[in-house]
Motif scaffolding. Structure first.
Motif, short mmCIF file in Angstrom:
data_model
loop_
_atom_site.label_atom_id
_atom_site.label_comp_id
_atom_site.label_asym_id
_atom_site.label_seq_id
_atom_site.Cartn_x
_atom_site.Cartn_y
_atom_site.Cartn_z
N ARG A 153 0.82 -1.22 0.00
CA ARG A 153 0.00 0.00 0.00
C ARG A 153 0.86 1.26 0.00
O ARG A 153 0.55 2.23 -0.67
CB ARG A 153 -0.95 -0.01 1.19
N ALA A 185 -9.52 -3.15 -7.60
CA ALA A 185 -9.48 -1.82 -8.21
C ALA A 185 -9.76 -0.74 -7.17
O ALA A 185 -9.33 0.40 -7.32
CB ALA A 185 -10.51 -1.73 -9.34
N THR A 186 -10.44 -1.11 -6.09
CA THR A 186 -10.87 -0.15 -5.07
C THR A 186 -9.71 0.58 -4.39
O THR A 186 -9.77 1.79 -4.28
CB THR A 186 -11.76 -0.85 -4.01
N SER A 243 -7.17 1.29 -5.71
CA SER A 243 -6.55 1.96 -6.84
C SER A 243 -5.04 1.91 -6.82
O SER A 243 -4.35 2.92 -6.64
CB SER A 243 -7.03 3.42 -6.91
N ARG A 280 -1.30 2.05 -7.83
CA ARG A 280 -0.58 2.86 -8.81
C ARG A 280 -0.01 1.97 -9.91
O ARG A 280 0.02 2.35 -11.07
CB ARG A 280 0.54 3.62 -8.09
N ASP A 295 -1.50 -0.07 -15.00
CA ASP A 295 -2.40 0.50 -14.00
C ASP A 295 -3.71 -0.28 -13.97
O ASP A 295 -3.81 -1.39 -14.49
CB ASP A 295 -2.63 1.99 -14.29
N THR A 296 -4.75 0.31 -13.38
CA THR A 296 -6.03 -0.40 -13.25
C THR A 296 -6.70 -0.65 -14.59
O THR A 296 -7.68 -1.41 -14.65
CB THR A 296 -6.99 0.36 -12.31
N LYS A 353 -9.68 -3.60 -16.07
CA LYS A 353 -10.83 -3.35 -16.97
C LYS A 353 -10.73 -4.20 -18.23
O LYS A 353 -11.73 -4.75 -18.69
CB LYS A 353 -10.89 -1.87 -17.31
#
Length: 168
Positions: A45, A80-81, A83, A85, A96-97, A101
């Motif tokens: 994190r 994804a929550t 988020s 980096r 990235d995220t 998707k």
């Protein structure tokens, strides 16, 4: 790597757990059975980096043989929550995220495609053959493993959904 050592686990990880790596805290994310039994991810994190293992792939068709698609898609939404980096996937380049998707897009398309064909009365072989060229999968045709893995995914998903239809 001088001065490093491998530390064996001394307990099973069945739920999300925070551990200290020296003075650096990391989170072990244990989503349960999603892409495969025993999925485990590591989230730093502080650095914003998620090591996802095979839960996330980058521009590679994922293997759904051992997956629970609903749980896998829920796991993608869940990770994804925070988020992250940077996501280090099990296959492909870090990103990235957007990786989440794209992968979820493939899984959702696979699910819809197979359900529609099965419910429409198409046979397994007809569904596999149609999946090779169907426009729904156009965005994924240049992903690694498309010719072979995608056909197997359609095959596995069809049989799984077909088996569910025989249960009372």
């Amino acid at each position: 790597m001088a001065g490093t050592r491998v530390v064996a686990l001394d307990r099973p990880i069945a739920a999300d757990t925070r551990i200290e790596l020296g003075t650096h805290p990391v989170e072990l994310i244990a989503p349960g059975w999603s892409s495969a039994p025993g999925d485990l991810m590591v989230f730093d994190r502080r650095a914003g980096v998620l090591f996802s293992g095979a839960v996330v792939t980058e521009r590679r068709i994922p293997e759904v043989r051992d997956a629970r698609l609903d749980a896998w898609r829920e796991t993608l939404a869940r990770i994804a929550t925070p988020s992250p980096r940077l996501i280090v996937p099990g296959y492909g380049a870090p990103g990235d995220t957007g990786l989440l998707k794209a992968l979820d897009g493939y899984l959702a398309t696979l699910e819809r495609f197979v359900e529609e064909r099965l419910n429409g009365g198409a046979s397994l072989q007809e569904t596999i053959n149609a999946a090779e060229t169907d426009a729904a999968f156009l965005a994924y045709r240049d992903w690694a493993g498309y010719p072979a893995i995608h056909r197997r995914n359609v095959h596995h998903r069809y049989l799984e959904l077909e088996a569910r239809s025989f249960r009372y």
